[in-house]
Enzyme design. Structure first.
Site, mmCIF file in Angstrom:
data_model
loop_
_atom_site.group_PDB
_atom_site.id
_atom_site.type_symbol
_atom_site.label_atom_id
_atom_site.label_comp_id
_atom_site.label_asym_id
_atom_site.label_seq_id
_atom_site.Cartn_x
_atom_site.Cartn_y
_atom_site.Cartn_z
ATOM 1 N N ASP A 75 -6.316 -14.343 2.071
ATOM 2 C CA ASP A 75 -7.408 -13.584 2.682
ATOM 3 C C ASP A 75 -8.225 -12.821 1.640
ATOM 4 O O ASP A 75 -7.726 -12.454 0.582
ATOM 5 C CB ASP A 75 -6.868 -12.589 3.713
ATOM 6 C CG ASP A 75 -5.895 -11.590 3.093
ATOM 7 O OD1 ASP A 75 -5.058 -12.029 2.280
ATOM 8 O OD2 ASP A 75 -5.980 -10.393 3.401
ATOM 9 N N GLU A 76 -9.469 -12.622 1.999
ATOM 10 C CA GLU A 76 -10.355 -11.657 1.344
ATOM 11 C C GLU A 76 -10.421 -11.762 -0.177
ATOM 12 O O GLU A 76 -10.482 -10.749 -0.869
ATOM 13 C CB GLU A 76 -9.940 -10.227 1.733
ATOM 14 C CG GLU A 76 -10.052 -9.979 3.220
ATOM 15 C CD GLU A 76 -9.735 -8.535 3.611
ATOM 16 O OE1 GLU A 76 -10.514 -7.968 4.382
ATOM 17 O OE2 GLU A 76 -8.708 -7.990 3.156
ATOM 18 N N ARG A 132 0.855 -1.211 0.000
ATOM 19 C CA ARG A 132 0.000 0.000 0.000
ATOM 20 C C ARG A 132 0.877 1.241 0.000
ATOM 21 O O ARG A 132 0.603 2.216 -0.670
ATOM 22 C CB ARG A 132 -0.923 0.002 1.217
ATOM 23 C CG ARG A 132 -2.240 -0.764 1.099
ATOM 24 C CD ARG A 132 -2.130 -2.088 0.387
ATOM 25 N NE ARG A 132 -3.331 -2.890 0.404
ATOM 26 C CZ ARG A 132 -3.575 -3.879 1.271
ATOM 27 N NH1 ARG A 132 -2.673 -4.199 2.204
ATOM 28 N NH2 ARG A 132 -4.690 -4.574 1.201
ATOM 29 N N ASP A 166 0.875 -6.915 -3.011
ATOM 30 C CA ASP A 166 -0.565 -6.777 -2.758
ATOM 31 C C ASP A 166 -1.112 -5.828 -3.817
ATOM 32 O O ASP A 166 -0.349 -5.357 -4.680
ATOM 33 C CB ASP A 166 -0.828 -6.236 -1.337
ATOM 34 C CG ASP A 166 -2.221 -6.599 -0.816
ATOM 35 O OD1 ASP A 166 -3.198 -6.381 -1.549
ATOM 36 O OD2 ASP A 166 -2.331 -7.098 0.324
ATOM 37 N N TYR A 216 -3.785 -5.252 15.605
ATOM 38 C CA TYR A 216 -3.670 -4.529 14.330
ATOM 39 C C TYR A 216 -3.147 -3.120 14.619
ATOM 40 O O TYR A 216 -3.859 -2.277 15.154
ATOM 41 C CB TYR A 216 -5.010 -4.522 13.597
ATOM 42 C CG TYR A 216 -5.094 -5.639 12.574
ATOM 43 C CD1 TYR A 216 -4.547 -6.893 12.854
ATOM 44 C CD2 TYR A 216 -5.682 -5.457 11.323
ATOM 45 C CE1 TYR A 216 -4.584 -7.917 11.922
ATOM 46 C CE2 TYR A 216 -5.734 -6.481 10.389
ATOM 47 C CZ TYR A 216 -5.180 -7.706 10.695
ATOM 48 O OH TYR A 216 -5.218 -8.720 9.774
ATOM 49 N N TRP A 272 -0.685 -2.652 8.438
ATOM 50 C CA TRP A 272 -1.132 -2.387 7.067
ATOM 51 C C TRP A 272 -0.931 -0.902 6.824
ATOM 52 O O TRP A 272 -1.072 -0.094 7.744
ATOM 53 C CB TRP A 272 -2.608 -2.779 6.894
ATOM 54 C CG TRP A 272 -2.853 -4.207 7.247
ATOM 55 C CD1 TRP A 272 -3.361 -4.702 8.413
ATOM 56 C CD2 TRP A 272 -2.545 -5.352 6.435
ATOM 57 N NE1 TRP A 272 -3.399 -6.073 8.373
ATOM 58 C CE2 TRP A 272 -2.908 -6.496 7.166
ATOM 59 C CE3 TRP A 272 -2.004 -5.515 5.158
ATOM 60 C CZ2 TRP A 272 -2.747 -7.788 6.673
ATOM 61 C CZ3 TRP A 272 -1.841 -6.801 4.663
ATOM 62 C CH2 TRP A 272 -2.214 -7.913 5.415
ATOM 63 N N THR A 273 -0.633 -0.546 5.576
ATOM 64 C CA THR A 273 -0.149 0.824 5.386
ATOM 65 C C THR A 273 -0.992 1.676 4.429
ATOM 66 O O THR A 273 -0.470 2.577 3.796
ATOM 67 C CB THR A 273 1.314 0.792 4.895
ATOM 68 O OG1 THR A 273 1.370 0.001 3.687
ATOM 69 C CG2 THR A 273 2.238 0.198 5.929
ATOM 70 N N GLU A 274 -2.290 1.389 4.352
ATOM 71 C CA GLU A 274 -3.128 2.269 3.533
ATOM 72 C C GLU A 274 -2.892 3.732 3.896
ATOM 73 O O GLU A 274 -2.796 4.600 3.030
ATOM 74 C CB GLU A 274 -4.616 1.950 3.752
ATOM 75 C CG GLU A 274 -5.126 0.739 3.017
ATOM 76 C CD GLU A 274 -4.940 -0.563 3.785
ATOM 77 O OE1 GLU A 274 -4.150 -0.599 4.751
ATOM 78 O OE2 GLU A 274 -5.601 -1.555 3.421
ATOM 79 N N HIS A 320 -6.317 -10.200 -3.479
ATOM 80 C CA HIS A 320 -5.370 -9.094 -3.275
ATOM 81 C C HIS A 320 -4.285 -9.112 -4.352
ATOM 82 O O HIS A 320 -3.110 -8.885 -4.056
ATOM 83 C CB HIS A 320 -4.727 -9.183 -1.886
ATOM 84 C CG HIS A 320 -5.630 -8.703 -0.787
ATOM 85 N ND1 HIS A 320 -5.775 -7.375 -0.471
ATOM 86 C CD2 HIS A 320 -6.448 -9.372 0.055
ATOM 87 C CE1 HIS A 320 -6.640 -7.243 0.530
ATOM 88 N NE2 HIS A 320 -7.073 -8.445 0.864
ATOM 89 N N TRP A 328 -6.599 -13.720 11.981
ATOM 90 C CA TRP A 328 -6.671 -12.255 12.049
ATOM 91 C C TRP A 328 -8.081 -11.745 12.291
ATOM 92 O O TRP A 328 -8.277 -10.709 12.905
ATOM 93 C CB TRP A 328 -6.085 -11.625 10.776
ATOM 94 C CG TRP A 328 -6.936 -11.741 9.546
ATOM 95 C CD1 TRP A 328 -7.013 -12.802 8.699
ATOM 96 C CD2 TRP A 328 -7.822 -10.749 9.009
ATOM 97 N NE1 TRP A 328 -7.883 -12.544 7.673
ATOM 98 C CE2 TRP A 328 -8.401 -11.282 7.831
ATOM 99 C CE3 TRP A 328 -8.186 -9.457 9.407
ATOM 100 C CZ2 TRP A 328 -9.317 -10.582 7.056
ATOM 101 C CZ3 TRP A 328 -9.097 -8.753 8.636
ATOM 102 C CH2 TRP A 328 -9.654 -9.311 7.466
HETATM 103 C C1 ACM Z 1 -6.064 -9.025 6.563
HETATM 104 O O1 ACM Z 1 -6.070 -8.131 7.412
HETATM 105 N N1 ACM Z 1 -6.800 -8.908 5.457
HETATM 106 C C2 ACM Z 1 -5.281 -10.233 6.718
#
Ligand code: ACM
Ligand code: ZN
Length: 757
Positions: free
Chosen positions: A331-332, A168, A197, A423, A473-475, A275, A398
Site C-alpha cells: 500500500d501507499e 507506529r 513499517d 478501521y 493502526w496505532t499512530e 512504508h 481497504w
Molecule cells: C492502509 O491503511 N494503508 C492499508
C-alpha cells in the site's frame, strides 16, 4: 435441530442419574438470557432452564488426537475463569461428552446440546470442538449454570481477522497473547500482525541484524512530534530515553504457539515496497538515494540487493510463521524516487515496464513467485491491483470495497476491510470526549452494518470473498490499554459479521448482547469502551415543517433523559420515548440514566433547527469535491446536521472556494444566519480563511453582512468545530455565503448546513 440418536438414548437412560440438572427456582439469582456473540447459525434456547455444573467437571473424548490437550486446557481456563471449578478427563459418566461426527462438513462447525442430562459436543475437527468450548463458556454463568440450549453452528466466512500495527507504537507480547485469547472467545481466527513499517522494525532478524539495532528505536514516542515534526530519526538500541522495541524470535514463537493452541493463524506482514523508511535507517543502500532521507519511504526496485533482502527476511519470517498466507503490504508507495533512479529506470527498460505502477507490480509478482516456490501465498493491500495483479494474489480491500470487488470479479480471492466500516483507529464516539484518534467515525453500529458480500458481486464472485478483517493502526494508540479500548467492543461486531448468517443479524438484538459482553470484557480486565454514547439521527419534514431528532443509547437497558433548553438533564428530566421535534430550533441535551442514577457518561448536545432555508433553491458557483458529496446539492439546506466526524457522509467538502446562493423564494426577515465548519488537520480539513455572508433582494446586487475570520488554531491536532454567526437584522430574498480555502491547493473546507432564521 436433530440431536443424534445416540445422545437421545443415552440421555433417556442416564437422565435420572444426573444430579446436576437444576431448575431456576432453586438458585439465588434468576438465570439470565445468554448473550452469545457471534450469534450461532441455529440456536434454540430452553428459556429459564439450566444445567448445573459440578465443582469438578468430567469430560470424555472420543480418541487420543493431539488436539485434546489444547481443548482440555481451553475448557479448564475458559470455564475456570467464569466459575471456580476444575476439569478432568473422565471417560465414564462425564458431564461434558465430546463426540466425533464426520457428518459435520464445515471444518469449523459443531453442535452443542445442553440438556438436563449434561453437555454433548459434536464436531469433526479440533477447530470445531474449540469453538464449541467458547460457546459453552458464553452459556455458563458465575454460579456454574449452563443455559440449556441446542446449537448447530458453523461460520459464514473462513477468514475472520483482526490486524494490529505494532510499528507506529510497540505493543507487548503479553498484550498480544491476551488479545488472541479474546479473539478466540469470539471465534476470530486470523491475526494479521503488521510487524514492520515506517514507525520501526519490530522483528529480530539474523540475516539483517541492524534492523533491530538501528531501526527499532526512535527519538519520540509521540507520533505527531516524531513523524510530522522535524525529527523522524531512528536511534541505536540502548540509546537512553529512546522509544521503541522489537520481538525476539522467542517472543514470536511464544505468540505463534499460543495462537496455534487457540486455533488462530497469525499472518505476518512484511511491508514492501512502500512504508519502508525504517529500513533506510539500517540499510540505506537498498534505497534509490542510497542514503537515509526523510522523504524516502520506498525501497529501490532496480537494485537486486533489495530482492535478496526481502527473500532472506521472508525466509526467516516463514520459518517463524506457519501461515499459508504471507502479507507483503503493497500500500501507499510514495513512488517519489523511482522515476529519477538509474537502477529503477534500467529495470523498467529491461522488463518493458511502462510506468511506476508496473514497476511496483513487477516487484509484487516477483515476490509472489518466491512465496509460491516456498509453498506460501501472497496477500497484499488493494494497491497491488495497480499495474497488474500478481497471478495468484489475494487482495485485502481497504480503500473502500472497490478493490475487493474488482479483484473478486477477476477471479482473485479477497478479504474485505473497508476503512469506512472496519478501521478501528477511527473514532467510535464523538471525538470531543474521546482519546485522540486518527479521524473518521466508525461507531459500533456502523461496524455492525457492514455486509462483506457486496450486492454488485454475483453468487460465483461472492465465493472469492474469503472474509473480513478490522484493522488497528496505532499512530495515536500508544498503550496496550488504549488498543483494547479501540478494539472492543467493535471487534464483537466484526465477529458477528464474520461468523453469523447475514439474514439472522439484527442490530437491536446485537446491542443487548454487546452490552452484556462489554460488561464481561471489562470484568475480565479488558479496557473496552463502555458504550456510554447516544447515537443520533435527524430528519426533516417539509410538509409539516418540522425537524426531528431520534436518539438511541449505544447500550441496552438504559434510559435517555433530555432537556431542550440547553440545561443538564437530571433524573426528573423528560424521558426520551419518541423523536424530539422542533418547528424552530432546540438545543437538545441528553444523558443516560439507569435506576434513577446518571451514568458516568458525557451528555450529548445536539442542536436541531427547522429554518427558513430548508428545502429552498440553492446554487453552487463551485462544485464540491467529489470525494465528499454528502447528500449532494441539498446538503446545506436539508436541516440535517452532521455528526462530529469527517467521514460520516454528512459533511460537504470543498477544495474550491465555497460560494453558494440560497433563494428563499420571497423576501423574509433575517435575524440569524450561521454555518458550522470542521477542522480535522490530519485529514487536510481546515477552517476557511474567512467567511462572508451577503444578501440581496434581486439575486444580482448583493450587500455584504460582514466577513469573519476563524478563531480556531490551525495547529490544533484534534477535530475542531467552529460556528460562524451573522446577525443581519434585515430582510432579503437571496443569501449568499462565501468561504475561502484556508490553506493551499488540495486542502478542504467542510460544512454541513447553512442555517437561516
Ligand atoms: C492502509 O491503511 N494503508 C492499508
Ligand atoms: Zn531505485
Amino acid at each position: 435441530m436433530t440431536i443424534t440418536k445416540k445422545l437421545t438414548t443415552l440421555s433417556l437412560a442416564l437422565g435420572a442419574l444426573f444430579l446436576g440438572a437444576c431448575s431456576d427456582q432453586a438458585s439465588k439469582q434468576p438465570l439470565e438470557e445468554p448473550s452469545l456473540i457471534p450469534l450461532p447459525k441455529e440456536l434454540s434456547l430452553t428459556h429459564g432452564a439450566s444445567y448445573q455444573l459440578p465443582k469438578v467437571i468430567g469430560f470424555s473424548t472420543p480418541d487420543s488426537e493431539s488436539h485434546w490437550a489444547d481443548i482440555s486446557s481451553l475448557l479448564s481456563t475458559e470455564l475456570g475463569r467464569i466459575t471456580s471449578l476444575k476439569v478432568e478427563q473422565k471417560q465414564e459418566g462425564a458431564e461434558i461428552r465430546f463426540v466425533n461426527n464426520p457428518e459435520i462438513k464445515s471444518p469449523e462447525g459443531y453442535t452443542l446440546v445442553v440438556s438436563a442430562d449434561g453437555i454433548e459436543i459434536q464436531a469433526s475437527t479440533g477447530l470445531g470442538f474449540r469453538h464449541a468450548v467458547q460457546t459453552l463458556a458464553q452459556l455458563t454463568d458465575a454460579e456454574g449454570r449452563v443455559h440449556q440450549a441446542e446449537i448447530k453452528d458453523e461460520p459464514r466466512f473462513a477468514y475472520r481477522g483482526l490486524m494490529l500495527d505494532v510499528s507506529r507504537h510497540f505493543m507487548s507480547t503479553d498484550f498480544i497473547i491476551r488479545l488472541l485469547d479474546e479473539m478466540a472467545r469470539y471465534k476470530l481466527n486470523r491475526f494479521h500482525w503488521h510487524i514492520v513499517d515506517g514507525g520501526g522494525w519490530r522483528m529480530q532478524s539474523d540475516a539483517y541484524p541492524l534492523l533491530t539495532k538501528k531501526a527499532a528505536w526512535r527519538t519520540e514516542r509521540d507520533w505527531d512530534k516524531w513523524w510530522h515534526g522535524q525529527d523522524r530519526q531512528f536511534v541505536e538500541e540502548d540509546t537512553p530515553g529512546a522509544y521503541g522495541g522489537y520481538y525476539t524470535k522467542d517472543d514470536i514463537r511464544r505468540v505463534v504457539a499460543h495462537a496455534s493452541k487457540l486455533g488462530i493463524t497469525i499472518i505476518p506482514e512484511i511491508e514492501l515496497p512502500g512504508h519502508s523508511n525504517e529500513i533506510a535507517a539500517a540499510y540505506p543502500e537498498l534505497f534509490c538515494l542510497e542514503r537515509w532521507d526523510k522523504s524516502v519511504t520506498d525501497v529501490c526496485i532496480g537494485n537486486e540487493a533489495t530482492f535478496t533482502f526481502f527473500e532472506r527476511i521472508l525466509d526467516e519470517t516463514m520459518e517463524l510463521f506457519p501461515s499459508e498466507y504471507i502479507h507483503i503490504g503493497g500500500d501507499e508507495a510514495a513512488m517519489n524516487h523511482w522515476g529519477d533512479c538509474t537502477k529503477c529506470r534500467a529495470r523498467m527498460k529491461a522488463e518493458g515496464l511502462k510506468d511506476l505502477h508496473e514497476l511496483q507490480s513487477y516487484m509484487i509478482k516477483r515476490i509472489e513467485r518466491f512465496l509460491l516456490s516456498r509453498g506460501r501465498k501472497l496477500i497484499g493491500w488493494d494497491e497491488i491491483l495497480m499495474g497488474g495483479l500478481a497471478p495468484e494474489a489475494t487482495v485485502m480491500s481497504w480503500r473502500g470495497e472497490a478493490g475487493g470487488i474488482e479483484a473478486a470479479k477477476s477471479g482473485h480471492d479477497v478479504i474485505m476491510t473497508p476503512n469506512g466500516f472496519l478501521y478501528l483507529d477511527y473514532y467510535q464516539a464523538i471525538a470531543e470526549h474521546q482519546p485522540r484518534a486518527i479521524g473518521g467515525y466508525v461507531p459500533l453500529e456502523k461496524v455492525y452494518s457492514y455486509n462483506p458480500e457486496s450486492s454488485s458481486l454475483s453468487a460465483e464472485e461472492k465465493k472469492h470473498v474469503l472474509g473480513v478483517q478490522a484493522n488497528l493502526w496505532t499512530e495515536y494508540v500508544e498503550s496496550d490499554a488504549h488498543a483494547e479500548y479501540m478494539y472492543f467492543p467493535r471487534a464483537l461486531a466484526l465477529a458477528e459479521i464474520a461468523w453469523s448468517p447475514q439474514e439472522k443479524r439484527n442490530y437491536e438484538d446485537f446491542r443487548r448482547r454487546a452490552t452484556k459482553q462489554t460488561e464481561a470484557l471489562r470484568a475480565r480486565g479488558v479496557n473496552a469502551y463502555p458504550l456510554n454514547g447516544i447515537a443520533t439521527e435527524v430528519s426533516t419534514d417539509l410538509d409539516k415543517q418540522l425537524t426531528s431528532l431520534t436518539l438511541r443509547a449505544e447500550q441496552s437497558d438504559v434510559e435517555i433523559r433530555y432537556t431542550t433548553d440547553g440545561s443538564e438533564p437530571t433524573a426528573e428530566s423528560e424521558l426520551y420515548q419518541s423523536p424530539i421535534t422542533t418547528a424552530d430550533s432546540a438545543l437538545v441535551v441528553a444523558k443516560l440514566f439507569k435506576n434513577g442514577m446518571a451514568l458516568d457518561s458525557v451528555s450529548l448536545k445536539y442542536r436541531i433547527d427547522y429554518h427558513k432555508a430548508i428545502g429552498k433553491a440553492i446554487k453552487y458557483a463551485n462544485q464540491w469535491n467529489v470525494r465528499y458529496p454528502a447528500a449532494g446539492e441539498k446538503t446545506l439546506i436539508d436541516g440535517i446536521r452532521a455528526t462530529p466526524t469527517y467521514l460520516d457522509g454528512m459533511w460537504l467538502g470543498f477544495t474550491e472556494p465555497l460560494d453558494v446562493t440560497i433563494d428563499l423564494g420571497e423576501t423574509r426577515e433575517l435575524k440569524h444566519i450561521f454555518a458550522r465548519f470542521m477542522q480535522e488537520r490530519e485529514q487536510w480539513v481546515y477552517m476557511p480563511r474567512e467567511v462572508e455572508v451577503l444578501v440581496s433582494q434581486d439575486g444580482s446586487k448583493f450587500e455584504s453582512l460582514g466577513t469573519l475570520p476563524p478563531k480556531t488554531d490551525e495547529h490544533n491536532p484534534r477535530p475542531v468545530f467552529e460556528v460562524f454567526d451573522f446577525f443581519p437584522r434585515t430582510s432579503a430574498r437571496y443569501i449568499r455565503m462565501r468561504a475561502e480555502i484556508g490553506r493551499s491547493v488540495g486542502h478542504f473546507i467542510f460544512l454541513d448546513e447553512i442555517v437561516v432564521h
